[in-house]
Design an enzyme around this catalytic site. Structure first.
Site, PDB file in Angstrom:
ATOM      1  N   SER A  34       0.809  -1.220   0.000  1.00 18.76           N
ATOM      2  CA  SER A  34       0.000   0.000   0.000  1.00 18.76           C
ATOM      3  C   SER A  34       0.843   1.271   0.000  1.00 18.76           C
ATOM      4  CB  SER A  34      -0.936   0.009   1.213  1.00 18.76           C
ATOM      5  OG  SER A  34      -1.828  -1.075   1.153  1.00 18.76           O
ATOM      6  N   HIS A  55      -0.325   4.682   3.970  1.00 19.71           N
ATOM      7  CA  HIS A  55      -0.899   5.343   2.791  1.00 19.71           C
ATOM      8  C   HIS A  55      -0.401   6.778   2.665  1.00 19.71           C
ATOM      9  CE1 HIS A  55      -4.621   2.456   2.651  1.00 19.71           C
ATOM     10  NE2 HIS A  55      -3.467   1.841   2.503  1.00 19.71           N
TER      11      HIS A  55
END
Length: 512
Positions: free
Chosen positions: A296, A347
């Protein structure tokens, strides 16, 4: 007069492009309709030039409707949130009936409506209408005179037309060239590596097994801090927890990776991917104590790379992927804040460091050394900051202490467990009941039963629904011969978790 109309049409278009920085959006096959745009202050000034006349107002109104329809179809090519269309007709004669009402500004009845003004450069009103247009768009004055010879006008018409064609062709070539700096070989390689490692995880136990994930290199903060296994920041990028996690991330790798590798080239792509993955991994280390794995951080770094591309090639970015890309990033970040299990630290860290990594490398064929050096310094500062903050944050985090307790329980180092849980309880949070429970277990194994009972009593004061704490208290009270207290605790444990095997067994044993 037809030649002079052509001359006016092409000279005006050429002047808007060369002197007023308008960009060509479209030239139709006949060359009699040209769309131009200039973006300023969040507004797109769109000029539509049409070399055609209308005898009657209703015919003109019909073409205005057509212009609105074309503008709506082209909307994704416009940069501005607000769109003002300047619809310019060039013809010898204007409509014979009362068409002047059409000069009044008009707009569609919709959200963020496009606005339109109409200008009619006829022989009688050319200068007035041209001046009105130039005032509306802030254009430099251009003089269009009929005094030139026909030969000069023919030559200039050809020159203006060829320059506009060259300009449009160069623009198309530029748009095509930015997506042809590399082929997505490394994207496919990353897909293969991630899938192979996932299969190895499954064969070795399970990709959802904590033990297997730690063995293969998941981000595990105690191992990073206590053993110096910083390589886990990189290895965790290639591990995924369950098939759905793998599928979603690999779909994103394919979608984003092919775009970024074509724009940046293979070498820049893989460097951005790794630097963003490291940034995302360290952000996860700094802000999330849980075991984590996945691509991610690197994937959000690819978002960052596309945002940097958009900063450099804003028009191409918004004409191709811009608005949908920003929407996807926003949805993912919002989803991360709403769902606790999502590692939003990775993220955000990946997004920021991916953008900065792209600035360090810059786009192929472009260099800006001062900016690139500043970006490199900023990246290093962020990485060092995440490491320093992460170590301090983890050492003071009760959840980190619990993770260390699990390690120590496996080797039966109960004195160390007492030390660590006591440290964690100095900064109590919603894990205080767990720390007390673990310390009580250590006290039992150190034959400090009274201290264990005290901790368990404190634990259920903190969390009265803690079935295991009630059960352990029942066991300790029962072993000390305090049956009334034992019955009270086992009743509570059974009420909370009636299907627990050990709880039900003890309940049947001590409750008449």
């Amino acid at each position: 007069m037809y030649l002079f109309e052509q001359y006016t049409f092409y000279k005006l278009a050429h002047s808007l492009v060369e002197k007023d920085d308008f960009e060509i959006l479209h030239i139709n096959e006949s060359g009699q309709e040209i769309w131009l745009e200039k973006y300023e202050n969040r507004t797109s000034h769109v000029v539509r030039l049409l070399h055609r006349g209308f005898d009657w107002k209703n015919y003109l109104k019909g073409d205005i409707r057509t212009a609105f329809q074309k503008a709506k179809a082209m909307r994704r090519f416009f940069l501005g949130k607000h769109i003002e269309i300047h619809n310019v007709y060039i013809s010898t004669n204007s409509p014979v009936d009362d068409w002047y009402i059409l000069k009044k500004p008009m707009q569609l009845n919709e959200k963020n409506p496009m606005k339109m003004k109409v200008y009619y450069l006829s022989e009688a009103e050319k200068d007035v209408e041209l001046s009105r247009l130039q005032d509306a768009i802030g254009s430099s004055n251009v003089t269009i005179s009929a005094e030139e010879s026909e030969l000069d006008m023919e030559e200039k018409v050809e020159y203006f037309r060829s320059q506009l064609d060259i300009n449009l062709k160069n623009k198309k070539n530029e748009a095509e060239s930015v997506f042809s700096n590399g082929k997505p070989f490394l994207t496919y390689f990353l897909l293969g590596i991630n899938i192979i490692i996932f299969l190895l995880l499954e064969l070795d136990g399970s990709s959802q097994s904590t033990e297997t994930l730690i063995k293969f290199g998941a981000k595990y903060n105690p191992a990073i801090i206590e053993k110096g296994e910083w390589w886990r920041i990189i290895s965790s990028m290639f591990l995924h927890i369950g098939f759905l996690h793998l599928f979603m991330n690999m779909f994103a790798v394919y979608y984003l990776g092919t775009a970024v590798e074509r724009i940046y080239g293979s070498i820049r792509f893989i460097v951005v991917y790794l630097l963003a993955g490291i940034g995302g991994g360290l952000a996860s280390f700094a802000f999330t104590t849980n075991i984590s794995a996945g691509a991610s951080g690197a994937l959000f770094g690819l978002f960052g790379a596309l945002l940097f591309f958009g900063l450099i090639h804003k028009k191409i970015f918004f004409q191709t992927m811009g608005r949908s890309m920003l929407l996807i990033i926003g949805i993912n970040l919002l989803f991360g804040f709403m769902v606790p299990q999502v590692d939003n630290g990775a993220h955000l860290g990946g997004l920021v460091t991916g953008f900065i990594a792209s600035a360090i490398l810059h786009l192929p064929g472009l260099k800006k050394m001062s900016m690139q050096l500043l970006a490199l310094i900023l990246y290093v500062v962020i990485i060092l900051g995440l490491i320093i903050f992460g170590i301090q944050h983890n050492l003071n985090s009760p959840s980190y202490q619990l993770m260390k307790v699990e390690q120590l329980a496996a080797v039966q180092d109960y004195e160390k467990i007492v030390e660590i849980t006591t440290t964690g309880l100095r900064n109590p949070d919603d894990l205080a009941d767990e720390l007390l429970f673990q310390r009580s277990y250590a006290y039992v194994n150190l034959n400090e039963v009274d201290l264990a009972i005290d901790d368990l009593e404190d634990a259920i004061q903190t969390n009265d629904e803690f079935a295991e704490a009630h059960f352990n208290l029942a066991v300790l009270y029962y072993n000390k011969g305090q049956e009334k207290k034992a019955q009270e605790r086992i009743k509570k444990a059974y009420q909370i978790k009636p299907n627990g095997d050990n709880i039900k067994k003890l309940y049947d044993q001590i409750i008449d």
